[in-house]
Motif scaffolding. Sequence first.
Motif, PDB file in Angstrom:
ATOM      1  N   ARG A  73     -74.165  19.590 -64.220  1.00  0.00           N
ATOM      2  CA  ARG A  73     -73.787  18.959 -62.952  1.00  0.00           C
ATOM      3  C   ARG A  73     -72.951  17.703 -63.192  1.00  0.00           C
ATOM      4  O   ARG A  73     -71.948  17.472 -62.508  1.00  0.00           O
ATOM      5  N   LEU A  74     -73.352  16.911 -64.168  1.00  0.00           N
ATOM      6  CA  LEU A  74     -72.609  15.688 -64.472  1.00  0.00           C
ATOM      7  C   LEU A  74     -71.282  15.992 -65.164  1.00  0.00           C
ATOM      8  O   LEU A  74     -70.274  15.329 -64.904  1.00  0.00           O
ATOM      9  N   LEU A  75     -71.281  16.984 -66.045  1.00  0.00           N
ATOM     10  CA  LEU A  75     -70.035  17.357 -66.727  1.00  0.00           C
ATOM     11  C   LEU A  75     -68.982  17.839 -65.735  1.00  0.00           C
ATOM     12  O   LEU A  75     -67.776  17.660 -65.956  1.00  0.00           O
ATOM     13  N   ALA A  76     -69.431  18.440 -64.636  1.00  0.00           N
ATOM     14  CA  ALA A  76     -68.485  18.939 -63.633  1.00  0.00           C
ATOM     15  C   ALA A  76     -67.644  17.821 -63.032  1.00  0.00           C
ATOM     16  O   ALA A  76     -66.529  18.058 -62.560  1.00  0.00           O
ATOM     17  N   GLY A  77     -68.167  16.588 -63.061  1.00  0.00           N
ATOM     18  CA  GLY A  77     -67.422  15.465 -62.514  1.00  0.00           C
ATOM     19  C   GLY A  77     -66.831  14.547 -63.563  1.00  0.00           C
ATOM     20  O   GLY A  77     -66.367  13.453 -63.231  1.00  0.00           O
ATOM     21  N   THR A 128     -82.361   8.523 -56.660  1.00  0.00           N
ATOM     22  CA  THR A 128     -82.208   9.972 -56.778  1.00  0.00           C
ATOM     23  C   THR A 128     -80.742  10.357 -56.983  1.00  0.00           C
ATOM     24  O   THR A 128     -79.869   9.957 -56.209  1.00  0.00           O
ATOM     25  N   GLY A 129     -80.484  11.106 -58.040  1.00  0.00           N
ATOM     26  CA  GLY A 129     -79.138  11.578 -58.327  1.00  0.00           C
ATOM     27  C   GLY A 129     -78.249  10.591 -59.040  1.00  0.00           C
ATOM     28  O   GLY A 129     -77.098  10.912 -59.352  1.00  0.00           O
ATOM     29  N   LYS A 170     -80.788   9.215 -65.291  1.00  0.00           N
ATOM     30  CA  LYS A 170     -80.962   8.114 -66.236  1.00  0.00           C
ATOM     31  C   LYS A 170     -82.054   8.413 -67.246  1.00  0.00           C
ATOM     32  O   LYS A 170     -82.052   7.869 -68.360  1.00  0.00           O
ATOM     33  N   GLY A 171     -82.977   9.287 -66.885  1.00  0.00           N
ATOM     34  CA  GLY A 171     -84.045   9.648 -67.810  1.00  0.00           C
ATOM     35  C   GLY A 171     -83.661  10.683 -68.837  1.00  0.00           C
ATOM     36  O   GLY A 171     -84.355  10.835 -69.851  1.00  0.00           O
ATOM     37  N   THR A 172     -82.554  11.422 -68.627  1.00  0.00           N
ATOM     38  CA  THR A 172     -82.192  12.486 -69.568  1.00  0.00           C
ATOM     39  C   THR A 172     -80.679  12.677 -69.644  1.00  0.00           C
ATOM     40  O   THR A 172     -80.008  12.141 -70.520  1.00  0.00           O
ATOM     41  N   ALA A 173     -80.128  13.462 -68.723  1.00  0.00           N
ATOM     42  CA  ALA A 173     -78.736  13.895 -68.820  1.00  0.00           C
ATOM     43  C   ALA A 173     -77.748  12.751 -68.676  1.00  0.00           C
ATOM     44  O   ALA A 173     -76.734  12.687 -69.382  1.00  0.00           O
ATOM     45  N   GLY A 174     -78.010  11.833 -67.741  1.00  0.00           N
ATOM     46  CA  GLY A 174     -77.107  10.707 -67.558  1.00  0.00           C
ATOM     47  C   GLY A 174     -77.093   9.791 -68.766  1.00  0.00           C
ATOM     48  O   GLY A 174     -76.035   9.315 -69.199  1.00  0.00           O
ATOM     49  N   LEU A 222     -70.190   8.982 -64.353  1.00  0.00           N
ATOM     50  CA  LEU A 222     -71.542   8.614 -63.939  1.00  0.00           C
ATOM     51  C   LEU A 222     -71.493   7.743 -62.691  1.00  0.00           C
ATOM     52  O   LEU A 222     -70.556   6.965 -62.496  1.00  0.00           O
ATOM     53  N   ILE A 223     -72.516   7.865 -61.846  1.00  0.00           N
ATOM     54  CA  ILE A 223     -72.551   7.099 -60.598  1.00  0.00           C
ATOM     55  C   ILE A 223     -73.802   6.239 -60.542  1.00  0.00           C
ATOM     56  O   ILE A 223     -74.824   6.546 -61.160  1.00  0.00           O
ATOM     57  N   VAL A 224     -73.700   5.145 -59.784  1.00  0.00           N
ATOM     58  CA  VAL A 224     -74.847   4.245 -59.619  1.00  0.00           C
ATOM     59  C   VAL A 224     -75.500   4.417 -58.252  1.00  0.00           C
ATOM     60  O   VAL A 224     -76.599   3.904 -58.023  1.00  0.00           O
ATOM     61  N   ASN A 225     -74.862   5.136 -57.339  1.00  0.00           N
ATOM     62  CA  ASN A 225     -75.402   5.297 -55.991  1.00  0.00           C
ATOM     63  C   ASN A 225     -76.344   6.482 -55.897  1.00  0.00           C
ATOM     64  O   ASN A 225     -76.016   7.588 -56.333  1.00  0.00           O
TER      65      ASN A 225
END
Length: 348
Positions: free
Chosen positions: A20-24, A290-291, A319-323, A341-344
């Motif tokens: 999901r994060l790699l997609a962005g 969340t997210g 933040k606990g794993t993938a981020g 990565l996003i902070v919101n």
Amino acid sequence: MTVNVSVAGATGYAGGEVLRLLAGHPGLTVSSVCAGSSQGKLGQFQPHLRQYADRELEPTEPRILADSDVAILGLPHGKSAEIAAAILELNPSCILVDLGADHRLENPQDWEDFYGTPATDPWTYGMPELLRANGPSQRENLVGTRHIAAPGCNASAVTFAAQPAVAGGLTDGSGIVATLAVGYSGAGKALKSHLMASEAFGSAVPYGVGGTHRHIPEIAQNLRAAGGVTSTLSFTPVLVPMARGILATVSIPVTAGTTADDVTDAYRSAYADEKFVTYVDGFPTSSSVTGANTALVGAVLDRNRERLTAICAIDNLVKGTAGAALQALNLALGLPEDTGLIVNGVAP
């Protein structure tokens, strides 16, 4: 420059969150998605990942994972080390990111005591915000590294809550008591009776009680890096009826004479320059992150002035794993740390 990334464990929660994060991410391209026993298209198992829905799952084999610039391993604990060695034999220049615990612990005895198998070599710990009393910062250690051990989600929450007190000289890191409310995605996707909705709804379930949880030596290791003498701690996670998130409540003994201003100053200064870890007035909630690749931390001196209570909220999958893994990978590749990565958070 485009960097090709292969992902093992693509049908799991951690692997899915990485995708999901790699997609962005503007500089990383997914070259292969791999799974163990699962076969077919990724969309059958991760229907929310529309961008990759038609990708065919490939077997988790070294030859496939090695055919990329970066291999991210979202495998069960104890499974990454062997396949990582095989990948490096085929492609020594491949950057490896382990989402599991295989390469987190520096002391082999810690691994053997908590995991019961022979230890493997530690990799660069993927927590840029880790406070270090000596030597280069953890952020500096991650720049240019080729082997990254992503931190544990529970360990991250407790570390963010406790390390400012240790680094600020308010405590030596002993006598810490941590209780965590943890979302069910932290338990993985395995089909087990106690993870069924009928068991989970309306119930809170403690696990890893009595000093048995495997994140304990990781937390102790982190607090020693911050300057403490921590060898163990009281640590009790509790599964609660939410899909994702961790709210860690950490009680920390403080030295005599500690004031409320001392606590505020230690926590503000620890995270003043951090983008993803923030000290907040009041106390955070799990839903507020969340997210997001965000950790929110609040701390207050207890009324009796013998302890402080610190509370940290993170999304266990971000933040606990993938981020955290992607944040560390950005540093390893020489990219801006916050790329992709996003902070919101997401609300409601």
